[in-house]
Design an enzyme around this catalytic site. Structure first.
Site, mmCIF file in Angstrom:
data_model
loop_
_atom_site.group_PDB
_atom_site.id
_atom_site.type_symbol
_atom_site.label_atom_id
_atom_site.label_comp_id
_atom_site.label_asym_id
_atom_site.label_seq_id
_atom_site.Cartn_x
_atom_site.Cartn_y
_atom_site.Cartn_z
ATOM 1 N N CYS A 170 86.232 -34.604 15.911
ATOM 2 C CA CYS A 170 87.191 -33.590 15.474
ATOM 3 C C CYS A 170 86.490 -32.481 14.683
ATOM 4 C CB CYS A 170 88.330 -34.234 14.688
ATOM 5 S SG CYS A 170 89.823 -33.202 14.602
ATOM 6 N N HIS B 108 90.357 -39.075 18.162
ATOM 7 C CA HIS B 108 90.399 -40.050 17.070
ATOM 8 C C HIS B 108 90.636 -41.444 17.660
ATOM 9 C CE1 HIS B 108 90.305 -37.109 13.869
ATOM 10 N NE2 HIS B 108 91.252 -36.426 14.467
#
Length: 505
Positions: free
Chosen positions: A330, A441
């Site tokens: 991310c 994630h």
């Protein structure tokens, strides 16, 4: 219509989230349909539901303990700090905007109807709702606009259990002081006291409990020991960051960014035999790891400047030049590129150079990407971590920017087969020799992923990898929730809890 009970704490990190999760598990074990609820959560660890909506990680954990699908109804308001003075405000899973503390303080009462709607919907679906408070319920300068502690208890007509953390000291003073700062109507709602994180002989504690009961006229219904359970942590108060000890066969260093988020992505690596996972924030702490991970962050640009200023960036680049694998997730993935641009002022505004380890540029956009994904690591991953090739993955994306390659020959890290329930063929992430990055994630949580990662790192050091076993995260979590429920059930008077629940307020 559900019966409700609320857990408040005398301070932040008193253990409210864990107690709520334990009670959810106990009520589930006892045959009830139970759901958690927290009107307002402040945390950087968030989660994307199947509907593509964003909620706090603590209520996801509590929903898992209750054996139900997480829903934003359980956490209608989420605050994600972007810096020391502003937070992104998320209402019913959608971004409402960035606000200063004062702006949000003035808006809070307008949010109450949304909280009521969410609670009423849960109220119609479940037998029991276990509500979690936030911080301290006795902040006298904030009580007027409270929406998460006693105001919520009154809305739900929920009796309150007040928990104090004895491990931090002063537990009797904090419990008595909190009760003193309540008004008469608030004091009347507190039906039981819990002492949390106790270490030692309970008989030595008993005289203090007797005196406390006499002073505040509320029974102490449980003394919960310091439980050795492994439950996902909510935010930067986690004890994971402070773990010290000898380094195992494999040493993984996660950069502890100031605004680190979703660090639970790496919990699975802690469970692998022979692996040490360390959170580091200085060059001295970094040392010579076998893998460096750049995690997610709520402010990529400011945290990139932080590692640039404290020397960590230069050290990471040296490690990369020597062949140490670097993995960005991310915000960490965004840092690995050549440039980050923020034309709309989503973060810091302007444009800064990235670390230059991947040929990619990131542009921050007004709209947040929120989606659940399924797929697999690409069949031809390059470099040291090639053993990940073809392994299935499942997780979620939650980010403001889009990262695009500037070299279209760059290798793909993963292929998505499904995005929020819709079939798709889309690439997710990049790899260039020993540099890897992705927005996903939970990328290591899939069966076999952590095992393949550790196996590759062991082989690179010439070590035996035959004994590395796979970790089934779902089964592991279930075991931990059962251990949590057992620890709470054995140390709280559950008969009294049920009586409190039945009588209400």
């Amino acid at each position: 219509m559900a019966k409700a009970i609320m857990v408040q704490g005398t301070m932040s990190n008193a253990g409210k989230s864990l107690i709520v999760a334990g009670l959810c598990r106990i009520f589930k074990q006892d045959g009830y349909r139970v759901a958690p609820f927290k009107a307002q959560n402040m945390a950087l660890n968030s989660f994307i539901t199947k509907e593509g909506l964003e909620m706090g990680r603590a209520q996801v954990v509590q929903a898992e303990a209750a054996g139900i699908e997480p829903s934003v109804l359980m956490n209608p308001v989420l605050l994600k700090p972007t810096n020391d003075t502003r937070s992104q405000v998320i209402i019913n899973g959608e971004v409402s905007g960035n606000m200063s503390a004062k702006e949000y303080y003035l808006k809070k009462r307008d949010i109450v109807p949304e909280i009521q709607k969410a609670y009423q919907k849960l109220d119609s679906l479940y037998d029991i709702i276990v509500i979690e408070g936030a911080g301290s319920p006795a902040e006298i300068n904030l009580k007027e606009n409270d929406i998460v502690n006693m105001h919520m208890a009154k809305l739900a007509k929920a009796p309150v259990l007040l928990a104090g953390d004895i491990d931090r000291g002063g537990v009797f003073a904090s419990l008595a002081g909190t009760m003193m700062l309540f008004d008469d109507s608030e004091r009347a709602m507190v039906k039981g006291i819990l002492i949390n994180k106790f270490r030692g002989d309970k008989t030595i504690l008993q005289p203090g409990l007797d005196m406390l009961e006499e002073l505040i006229h509320v029974p102490a219904i449980g003394v919960i020991p310091y439980l050795s359970v492994d439950i996902d942590d909510e935010d930067s108060l986690t004890e994971r960051f402070e773990k010290k000890g000898a380094v195992g066969m494999i040493d993984i260093a996660v950069i502890r960014l100031p605004r680190i988020s979703n660090f639970t992505d790496f919990n699975v690596l802690e469970y692998m035999p022979g692996v040490t996972l360390r959170y580091v924030k200085t060059v001295e702490e970094l040392r010579q790891p076998d893998l460096i991970i750049l995690p997610g962050t709520k402010n990529t640009m400011e945290d990139l400047l932080w590692i640039r200023q404290n020397g960590l960036e230069a050290s990471i680049l040296k490690h990369a030049a020597l062949g140490t694998p670097i993995f960005g997730v991310c915000g960490g993935y965004q840092m690995l590129g050549t440039e980050l641009s923020d034309p709309y002022g989503v973060e810091a505004g302007g444009t800064i150079s990235g670390m230059g380890l991947l040929p990619a540029k990131t542009i921050f956009e007004k709209e947040k990407t929120r989606t659940r994904v399924k797929g697999r690591f690409h069949s031809q991953i390059t470099g040291l971590l090639s053993e990940l090739s073809g392994i299935e993955l499942e997780g979620y994306e939650i980010h403001m920017g889009q990262t695009r390659p500037i070299d279209h020959q760059i290798a793909c890290l993963a292929v998505l087969d499904e995005i929020s329930g819709q079939q798709s063929e889309e690439y997710a992430g990049m790899c260039d020799h020993h540099i890897y990055g992705s927005y996903i994630h939970g990328i290591f949580d899939g069966e076999g992923a952590a095992q393949a990662l550790v196996s590759a790192l062991l082989k690179a050091k010439g070590l035996d990898c035959e004994e590395i076993s796979s970790v089934n995260m779902r089964d592991y979590k279930e075991q931990q929730y059962d251990l949590l429920a057992k620890g709470i059930r054995e140390n709280i008077d559950m008969d009294q809890v049920y009586q409190i629940l039945e009588k209400g307020v």
